[in-house]
Enzyme design. Structure first.
Site, PDB file in Angstrom:
ATOM      1  N   GLY A 219       0.594  -1.239  -0.071  1.00  0.00           N
ATOM      2  CA  GLY A 219      -0.114  -0.043   0.151  1.00  0.00           C
ATOM      3  C   GLY A 219       0.953   1.077  -0.026  1.00  0.00           C
ATOM      4  O   GLY A 219       0.214   2.271  -0.088  1.00  0.00           O
ATOM      5  N   GLU A 253       4.318  -6.096   2.574  1.00  0.00           N
ATOM      6  CA  GLU A 253       4.384  -6.454   1.034  1.00  0.00           C
ATOM      7  C   GLU A 253       4.237  -5.445  -0.065  1.00  0.00           C
ATOM      8  O   GLU A 253       3.287  -5.227  -0.652  1.00  0.00           O
ATOM      9  CB  GLU A 253       3.220  -7.501   0.894  1.00  0.00           C
ATOM     10  CG  GLU A 253       2.859  -8.845   1.933  1.00  0.00           C
ATOM     11  CD  GLU A 253       1.764  -9.441   1.890  1.00  0.00           C
ATOM     12  OE1 GLU A 253       1.537 -10.517   2.273  1.00  0.00           O
ATOM     13  OE2 GLU A 253       0.450  -8.732   1.907  1.00  0.00           O
ATOM     14  N   GLY A 255       4.406  -3.577  -3.540  1.00  0.00           N
ATOM     15  CA  GLY A 255       4.246  -3.860  -4.836  1.00  0.00           C
ATOM     16  C   GLY A 255       4.661  -2.555  -5.789  1.00  0.00           C
ATOM     17  O   GLY A 255       5.741  -2.518  -6.311  1.00  0.00           O
ATOM     18  N   ARG A 256       3.709  -1.761  -5.832  1.00  0.00           N
ATOM     19  CA  ARG A 256       3.682  -0.474  -6.544  1.00  0.00           C
ATOM     20  C   ARG A 256       5.021   0.342  -6.118  1.00  0.00           C
ATOM     21  O   ARG A 256       5.677   0.818  -7.015  1.00  0.00           O
ATOM     22  CB  ARG A 256       2.425   0.383  -6.169  1.00  0.00           C
ATOM     23  CG  ARG A 256       2.424   1.792  -7.338  1.00  0.00           C
ATOM     24  CD  ARG A 256       1.226   2.578  -6.385  1.00  0.00           C
ATOM     25  NE  ARG A 256      -0.023   1.824  -6.309  1.00  0.00           N
ATOM     26  CZ  ARG A 256      -0.876   1.530  -7.105  1.00  0.00           C
ATOM     27  NH1 ARG A 256      -0.805   1.845  -8.355  1.00  0.00           N
ATOM     28  NH2 ARG A 256      -1.977   0.395  -6.867  1.00  0.00           N
ATOM     29  N   CYS A 331      -8.862   0.215 -32.543  1.00  0.00           N
ATOM     30  CA  CYS A 331     -10.135   0.854 -33.018  1.00  0.00           C
ATOM     31  C   CYS A 331     -11.127   0.942 -31.870  1.00  0.00           C
ATOM     32  O   CYS A 331     -12.096   0.274 -31.931  1.00  0.00           O
ATOM     33  CB  CYS A 331     -10.868  -0.171 -34.136  1.00  0.00           C
ATOM     34  SG  CYS A 331      -9.727  -0.290 -35.595  1.00  0.00           S
ATOM     35  N   TYR A 360       1.736  -2.324 -12.268  1.00  0.00           N
ATOM     36  CA  TYR A 360       0.186  -2.305 -12.654  1.00  0.00           C
ATOM     37  C   TYR A 360      -0.112  -1.555 -14.019  1.00  0.00           C
ATOM     38  O   TYR A 360      -0.999  -0.987 -14.218  1.00  0.00           O
ATOM     39  CB  TYR A 360      -0.632  -1.807 -11.780  1.00  0.00           C
ATOM     40  CG  TYR A 360      -0.557  -2.134 -10.241  1.00  0.00           C
ATOM     41  CD1 TYR A 360      -0.907  -3.724  -9.978  1.00  0.00           C
ATOM     42  CD2 TYR A 360       0.070  -1.582  -9.147  1.00  0.00           C
ATOM     43  CE1 TYR A 360      -0.856  -4.509  -8.815  1.00  0.00           C
ATOM     44  CE2 TYR A 360       0.150  -2.224  -7.919  1.00  0.00           C
ATOM     45  CZ  TYR A 360      -0.282  -3.457  -7.628  1.00  0.00           C
ATOM     46  OH  TYR A 360      -0.319  -4.117  -6.409  1.00  0.00           O
TER      47      TYR A 360
HETATM   48  C1  LIG Z   1      -1.658  -6.270  -4.140  1.00  0.00           C
HETATM   49  C2  LIG Z   1      -1.214  -6.515  -2.761  1.00  0.00           C
HETATM   50  C3  LIG Z   1      -0.146  -6.066  -2.118  1.00  0.00           C
HETATM   51  C4  LIG Z   1       0.742  -5.005  -2.923  1.00  0.00           C
HETATM   52  O1  LIG Z   1      -0.057  -3.786  -3.025  1.00  0.00           O
HETATM   53  P1  LIG Z   1       0.916  -2.449  -3.268  1.00  0.00           P
HETATM   54  O2  LIG Z   1      -0.487  -1.401  -3.180  1.00  0.00           O
HETATM   55  O3  LIG Z   1       1.234  -2.702  -4.786  1.00  0.00           O
HETATM   56  O4  LIG Z   1       1.797  -2.138  -2.513  1.00  0.00           O
HETATM   57  C5  LIG Z   1       0.097  -6.588  -1.063  1.00  0.00           C
HETATM   58  N1  LIG Z   1      -0.604  -7.569  -0.443  1.00  0.00           N
HETATM   59  C6  LIG Z   1      -1.585  -8.036  -1.107  1.00  0.00           C
HETATM   60  C7  LIG Z   1      -2.421  -9.097  -0.149  1.00  0.00           C
HETATM   61  C8  LIG Z   1      -2.107  -7.677  -2.139  1.00  0.00           C
HETATM   62  O5  LIG Z   1      -3.013  -8.132  -2.634  1.00  0.00           O
END
Ligand SMILES: *Cc1c(COP(=O)(O)O)cnc(C)c1O
Length: 380
Positions: A219, A253, A255-256, A331, A360
């Site tokens: 997050g 965890e 990601g982004r 298109c 993403y």
């Molecule tokens: C998508 C997700 C993340 C990563 O979220 P980000 O906003 O990209 O940091 C972490 N944990 C879980 C369970 C997710 O579904």
């Protein structure tokens, strides 16, 4: 500005240019910056759904502690890539997913009582109970806890969940509390982490979970179209008095945050034209490669990389000092990456470069719509 080594990789690509460039140095720097802001000993499990490119995973694995996966396909890729600490989330796991998770020794972030009961069939899995707590929702673009969602177990189900897990021989290793995506408010995020840790410490004590995993999820936000940023110093300051119980492992965890700024999507201008008084710049790619502008409804900023070579004996389509819409090759009138953006000059054959597209971007796009050619992928 496009960093010179990224621009060089873009201009070295086949024409018409259509390429994602990922930068290892930025991936590593983002992990290092996040690690420096977190308490010592925190485990970083990169959430690979943000960008599951094999080269990105290979570049990241030596720098993170493991991977967070959210499908059987991601689990298989994580195992193949050599992840040593794998956490499996997702509200719709199949029996095959659960079997594979147990075989791989992954920690299963369990999202329902039914999932927990099914898991007991497959052996002594390590589980974290994903709890959708009763706290107010955090700022961010995708709230997943504190509100009604398809994720996790309501707090009130915790006693029943622990009972089912224990009776079924599962190892209740801790709690998973991922609550939001793309939160740019670092002070609020630190407060959320403190509160999550305090809650999990209490739950661990109450339910007899020694040395719990306290997984506060991802997050960490990235302002991909503006100048905002997740303030890691403020986040670190907000965690300075974190009271982590003895033996507990804090897990994040992200990601982004890890991959967004490590990616550039570059696509060549195929045509420049005006209809009904409005300028359109048509590019070789579009929202089937980079979906966020269409799904979030914003204009993604871009830089024009001039390419002076022009192969035709006739006039080069171009526009100067005007506002343009950047449309893709589909298109489909919704295939637009940016609208009404002023440009000094753009010509057919120039390349538009969209920064902050490493998370993403490709992953959530409908790649095979219209059987258009995929972009190339380069890691530098
Ligand atoms: C998508 C997700 C993340 C990563 O979220 P980000 O906003 O990209 O940091 C972490 N944990 C879980 C369970 C997710 O579904």
């Amino acid at each position: 500005m496009v960093p010179p080594h990224v621009a060089a990789a873009i201009l070295a690509a086949d024409r018409p240019v259509c390429v994602y460039v990922y930068d290892r140095a930025v991936l590593h720097a983002n992990v290092a910056a996040l690690r420096a802001a977190l308490p010592a000993g925190t485990r970083i499990a990169y959430a690979m759904k943000a960008n599951g490119d094999d080269r990105v995973l290979a570049a990241l694995l030596p720098h993170v502690d493991g991977l967070e996966v959210a499908s059987g396909g991601e689990l298989a890729a994580a195992v193949a890539a050599g992840s040593r600490f794998t956490l499996f989330s997702g509200p719709g796991k199949t029996d095959a997913d659960l079997r594979a998770a147990v075989a791989a020794g992954a920690v299963v972030n369990v999202e329902s009582l039914h999932e927990l009961r099914r898991l007991t069939v497959y052996g002594a899995a390590r589980v974290c109970l994903r709890i959708n707590r009763a706290h107010p929702a955090l700022p961010g673009t995708h709230a997943m806890a504190g509100v009604a969602t398809q994720f996790g177990l309501d707090e009130a189900l915790l006693p029943e969940a622990v009972g089912i897990a224990r009776a079924g021989g599962l190892d209740v290793a801790g709690f998973h509390l991922h609550a939001v995506s793309n939160n740019l408010d670092a002070v609020a995020h630190a407060a959320y982490v403190r509160d999550a840790v305090a809650w999990a410490a209490g739950a661990a004590q109450r339910w007899g979970v020694p040395a719990p995993i306290i997984n506060v999820g991802g997050g960490f936000g990235v302002d991909i179209a503006g100048a905002g940023r997740f303030d890691l110093d403020a986040f670190a300051a907000g965690l300075s008095d974190l009271d982590l119980p003895d033996g507990a492992t804090l897990v994040v965890e992200p990601g982004r945050f890890v991959t967004a700024a490590a990616g550039w999507y570059a696509t060549e201008v195929l045509d420049v034209k005006q209809t009904h008084g409005r300028w359109f710049v048509v590019v070789r790619g579009g929202t089937h490669h980079f979906r966020l502008p269409a799904s979030w409804g914003y204009s993604h900023p871009f830089t024009v990389l001039p390419v002076d070579a022009w192969p035709y004996p006739f006039q080069r389509p171009q526009v100067s000092d005007a506002a343009v819409d950047v449309a893709g090759e589909q298109c489909n009138p919704r295939d637009v990456l940016a609208r009404d953006v002023p440009v000094a000059s753009v010509r057919a054959g120039d390349v538009l470069v969209f920064a902050n597209t490493g998370a993403y971007g490709w992953e959530v796009a409908h790649h095979d719509f219209l059987r258009l050619t995929h972009p190339r992928f380069v890691i530098v």
